[in-house]
Motif scaffolding. Structure first.
Motif, PDB file in Angstrom:
ATOM      1  N   LEU A 258       0.532  -1.343   0.000  1.00 52.86           N
ATOM      2  CA  LEU A 258       0.037   0.199  -0.034  1.00 52.86           C
ATOM      3  C   LEU A 258       1.105   1.322  -0.287  1.00 52.86           C
ATOM      4  O   LEU A 258       0.642   2.097  -0.801  1.00 52.86           O
ATOM      5  CB  LEU A 258      -0.942   0.109   1.060  1.00 52.86           C
ATOM      6  CG  LEU A 258      -2.453  -1.176   1.004  1.00 52.86           C
ATOM      7  CD1 LEU A 258      -2.960  -0.893   2.570  1.00 52.86           C
ATOM      8  CD2 LEU A 258      -3.044  -0.570  -0.205  1.00 52.86           C
ATOM      9  N   PRO A 259       1.751   1.227   0.868  1.00 46.00           N
ATOM     10  CA  PRO A 259       2.646   2.445   0.523  1.00 46.00           C
ATOM     11  C   PRO A 259       2.849   2.856  -0.505  1.00 46.00           C
ATOM     12  O   PRO A 259       3.289   4.320  -0.808  1.00 46.00           O
ATOM     13  CB  PRO A 259       3.669   1.897   1.914  1.00 46.00           C
ATOM     14  CG  PRO A 259       3.202   1.428   2.587  1.00 46.00           C
ATOM     15  CD  PRO A 259       1.990   0.707   1.327  1.00 46.00           C
ATOM     16  N   VAL A 260       3.349   1.569  -1.206  1.00 36.66           N
ATOM     17  CA  VAL A 260       4.006   2.066  -2.727  1.00 36.66           C
ATOM     18  C   VAL A 260       2.959   1.981  -4.023  1.00 36.66           C
ATOM     19  O   VAL A 260       3.584   3.556  -4.392  1.00 36.66           O
ATOM     20  CB  VAL A 260       4.526   0.309  -3.209  1.00 36.66           C
ATOM     21  CG1 VAL A 260       5.009   0.616  -4.481  1.00 36.66           C
ATOM     22  CG2 VAL A 260       6.507   0.057  -2.772  1.00 36.66           C
ATOM     23  N   ILE A 261       2.052   1.678  -3.429  1.00 37.66           N
ATOM     24  CA  ILE A 261       1.010   2.545  -4.390  1.00 37.66           C
ATOM     25  C   ILE A 261       1.241   3.495  -4.098  1.00 37.66           C
ATOM     26  O   ILE A 261      -0.120   4.819  -4.740  1.00 37.66           O
ATOM     27  CB  ILE A 261      -0.249   1.305  -3.547  1.00 37.66           C
ATOM     28  CG1 ILE A 261       0.201  -0.046  -4.429  1.00 37.66           C
ATOM     29  CG2 ILE A 261      -2.182   1.881  -5.005  1.00 37.66           C
ATOM     30  CD1 ILE A 261      -0.843  -0.861  -3.981  1.00 37.66           C
ATOM     31  N   LEU A 262       0.933   3.766  -2.681  1.00 38.12           N
ATOM     32  CA  LEU A 262       0.628   5.424  -2.592  1.00 38.12           C
ATOM     33  C   LEU A 262       1.456   6.454  -2.966  1.00 38.12           C
ATOM     34  O   LEU A 262       1.208   7.546  -3.249  1.00 38.12           O
ATOM     35  CB  LEU A 262       0.278   5.564  -1.139  1.00 38.12           C
ATOM     36  CG  LEU A 262       0.353   6.918  -0.334  1.00 38.12           C
ATOM     37  CD1 LEU A 262      -1.483   7.700  -0.622  1.00 38.12           C
ATOM     38  CD2 LEU A 262      -0.156   6.933   0.373  1.00 38.12           C
ATOM     39  N   GLY A 263       3.085   5.675  -3.257  1.00 37.58           N
ATOM     40  CA  GLY A 263       3.361   7.119  -3.285  1.00 37.58           C
ATOM     41  C   GLY A 263       4.131   6.331  -4.971  1.00 37.58           C
ATOM     42  O   GLY A 263       4.050   8.300  -5.335  1.00 37.58           O
ATOM     43  N   LEU A 264       3.112   5.667  -6.180  1.00 41.50           N
ATOM     44  CA  LEU A 264       3.008   6.044  -7.154  1.00 41.50           C
ATOM     45  C   LEU A 264       1.786   6.877  -7.501  1.00 41.50           C
ATOM     46  O   LEU A 264       2.375   7.617  -8.453  1.00 41.50           O
ATOM     47  CB  LEU A 264       2.648   4.881  -7.333  1.00 41.50           C
ATOM     48  CG  LEU A 264       3.516   3.749  -7.734  1.00 41.50           C
ATOM     49  CD1 LEU A 264       3.583   3.025  -8.312  1.00 41.50           C
ATOM     50  CD2 LEU A 264       4.776   4.402  -8.777  1.00 41.50           C
ATOM     51  N   MET A 265       0.882   6.886  -6.467  1.00 35.83           N
ATOM     52  CA  MET A 265       0.176   7.678  -7.309  1.00 35.83           C
ATOM     53  C   MET A 265       0.014   9.100  -6.159  1.00 35.83           C
ATOM     54  O   MET A 265      -0.567  10.214  -7.171  1.00 35.83           O
ATOM     55  CB  MET A 265      -1.464   7.742  -5.967  1.00 35.83           C
ATOM     56  CG  MET A 265      -2.511   6.119  -6.442  1.00 35.83           C
ATOM     57  SD  MET A 265      -2.869   5.474  -5.034  1.00 35.83           S
ATOM     58  CE  MET A 265      -4.586   6.943  -4.875  1.00 35.83           C
TER      59      MET A 265
END
Length: 332
Positions: free
Chosen positions: A177-184
């Protein structure tokens, strides 16, 4: 640049040793500081590490890198296939609890993804395929989130670690989830992340140091290191050296004579395929060996391998880089 890089790596390795010494001298400090506080700090730290990781991921570089699929597939097979197979060859020799512990610590090392920063920098020094190095180093960590726990599950007691519940739920909230949030958030903060990339790398290392201190403190409190002697440590150092050079030369032989890669692709395959990530290892160990007093012992091969791979590959990268520059000068 290479000298500066080596100096920073040396400092990090010294810091790792300092954390082990500090854990030995003040193991109960983790209790004084409140174990839950340390755990919470490491959880937040890990989530931030992978949030920044997502911020720095480049869609364009990943898209361009996918074109060289043969190289990328080879690197990932070396990372998650060759290493575990080499360690599995010694599984029939395991008969005692100490041997099981020793073997499992190396299997954990073998199941980890490739490191990111050092692989890219080393490929750059040796004048290898940089886009391929960036792609493989980045994608390896993401693949490891799924593959590493799966590989470890075959040899871990499910009663001790609920792999498909606690582990994947933990990885979901602290890594995926942190990686996805970072991508967003990349379009807003991506430039900032690249501008302060070196500072964020130091933050990553700080989180690793915190996890290492916590793990070794618990091991020293539980007195598990008294169960091993100099023979165990000598065997550990020897096994690290053998594992590195065996994998390195197997990869070198395959990419040169079977896959027939060009010079740049061979360098990327060698440096990315033979590395193991201490950052990912510290995070995965946090879940895989949760509440295990022997966690410090499972860390040892990874820490030794990390230091050894940096030392050896730096020498190789500088030699290859010098040969490349001399060849270019001769052509002129």
């Amino acid at each position: 640049m290479s000298k500066l890089f080596k100096l920073k790596l040396d400092r990090f390795i010294l810091a790792l040793i300092a954390m082990i010494v500090l854990a030995y001298i003040y193991p109960h400090a983790i209790e004084i500081w409140n174990g839950k506080l340390i755990s919470s700090l490491s959880t937040i730290g890990v989530a931030l590490v992978f949030f920044f990781y997502g911020l720095k991921l480049s869609f364009s570089e990943i898209k361009d890198g996918m074109k060289n699929w043969k190289l990328h597939l080879s690197v990932q097979l070396f990372t998650f296939g060759l290493f575990p197979l080499l360690v599995l060859l010694f599984r029939p020799l395991v008969h005692t609890e100490t041997q099981e512990q020793f073997w499992l610590s190396f299997y954990f090392l073998a199941a980890l993804p490739s490191t990111v920063t050092s692989s890219v920098v080393m490929v750059s020094i040796a004048h290898g395929n940089m886009p391929a190095a960036i792609f493989n180093a980045s994608i390896s960590g993401l693949i490891g989130v799924a593959v590493t726990p799966l590989l470890m599950h075959f040899f871990l007691e499910v009663e001790e670690v609920n792999v498909f519940a606690e582990l994947y739920i933990g990885l979901l909230f602290e890594v995926i989830l942190p990686v996805i949030l970072g991508l967003m958030m990349q379009k807003y903060w991506g430039n900032w992340a690249h501008k302060y990339s070196k500072h964020l790398t130091n933050f990553d290392k700080g989180v690793v140091l915190l996890i290492v201190y916590s793990s070794f403190s618990e091991s020293f409190i539980s007195d598990v290191f008294h169960t091993i002697g100099s023979t165990y440590l000598l065997g550990l150092f020897s096994a690290v050296v053998v594992l590195f050079f065996t994998s390195y030369f197997i990869i070198k032989f395959i990419v040169r004579y079977f896959l027939k890669f060009n010079r740049e692709d061979r360098i990327s395959a060698l440096f990315c395929g033979s590395k193991k990530s201490l950052t990912h290892g510290s995070v995965f160990a946090k879940f895989l060996f949760a509440n295990n007093p022997k966690m410090g012992l499972y860390f040892l091969p990874l820490m030794v391998y990390h230091a050894f791979q940096i030392f050896v590959v730096t020498i190789i990268a500088q030699r290859l880089g010098k040969e490349y520059e001399e060849q270019k000068e001769a052509e002129l």
